[in-house]
Design a protein around this motif. Structure first.
Motif, PDB file in Angstrom:
ATOM      1  N   ARG A   1      -4.056  -0.893   4.075  1.00 39.06           N
ATOM      2  CA  ARG A   1      -4.618  -2.205   4.405  1.00 39.06           C
ATOM      3  C   ARG A   1      -5.957  -2.159   5.164  1.00 39.06           C
ATOM      4  O   ARG A   1      -6.862  -2.916   4.820  1.00 39.06           O
TER       5      ARG A   1
ATOM      6  N   PRO B   1       0.817  -1.216   0.000  1.00 39.13           N
ATOM      7  CA  PRO B   1       0.000   0.000   0.000  1.00 39.13           C
ATOM      8  C   PRO B   1       0.849   1.263   0.000  1.00 39.13           C
ATOM      9  O   PRO B   1       1.994   1.261   0.443  1.00 39.13           O
TER      10      PRO B   1
ATOM     11  N   ARG C   1      -8.876  -1.805   2.685  1.00 39.49           N
ATOM     12  CA  ARG C   1      -8.992  -2.697   1.528  1.00 39.49           C
ATOM     13  C   ARG C   1     -10.229  -3.583   1.550  1.00 39.49           C
ATOM     14  O   ARG C   1     -10.746  -3.928   0.493  1.00 39.49           O
TER      15      ARG C   1
ATOM     16  N   THR D   1     -12.169  -3.093  -2.244  1.00 45.85           N
ATOM     17  CA  THR D   1     -11.832  -4.062  -3.283  1.00 45.85           C
ATOM     18  C   THR D   1     -12.899  -4.050  -4.372  1.00 45.85           C
ATOM     19  O   THR D   1     -14.070  -4.298  -4.089  1.00 45.85           O
TER      20      THR D   1
END
Length: 134
Positions: free
Chosen positions: A46, A6, A49, A53
């Motif tokens: 993170r 990331p 995410r 997504t």
């Protein structure tokens, strides 16, 4: 989606803000804006995410973009856990709203193009998420 390293949190939010400004200013590079949004999703911090997504992978996105299906490509970027709506008003402008899980405020945008409205609403929702977290 492949596990990419990331971006730094501040750099990532700055990139989202820049894309939001670009999307509000012009639709002349709309295909690039949709592609840029996908790449930002891949590089998201993170903790974000899980709900950032996209539904599609890069190959599917590129097929859609190359065939000129910008609306389909933009809609495939919205994860199943994200609340969103898209409608047309009486002036034929597209109204889009995006609200991430746990988000206290939804991003909202109006544009002549569905893909632009989605990019704008998505980026605005991220910026609102950032402002509520600080």
């Amino acid at each position: 989606m492949d596990e990419l390293e990331p971006l730094d949190v501040e750099a990532w939010f700055q990139a989202v803000r820049l894309l939001m400004a670009r999307a509000k200013a012009s639709t002349c590079d709309l295909e690039q804006q949709v592609r840029h949004l996908f790449h930002l999703m891949q590089l998201a911090p993170r903790p974000l995410r899980d709900f950032l997504t996209p539904v599609c992978g890069e190959t599917e996105l590129e097929v859609l973009l190359e065939s000129g299906a910008l609306e389909s490509a933009a809609l495939r970027l919205i994860a199943p856990s994200v609340k969103f709506s898209v409608a047309r008003n009486c002036d034929e402008r597209v109204l889009a709203t995006v609200n991430f899980p746990g988000g206290e405020a939804a991003g909202f945008a109006a544009s002549a193009h569905l893909a632009s409205a989605v990019v704008q609403a998505w980026t605005q929702s991220v910026v609102l998420l950032e402002s509520h977290a600080t």
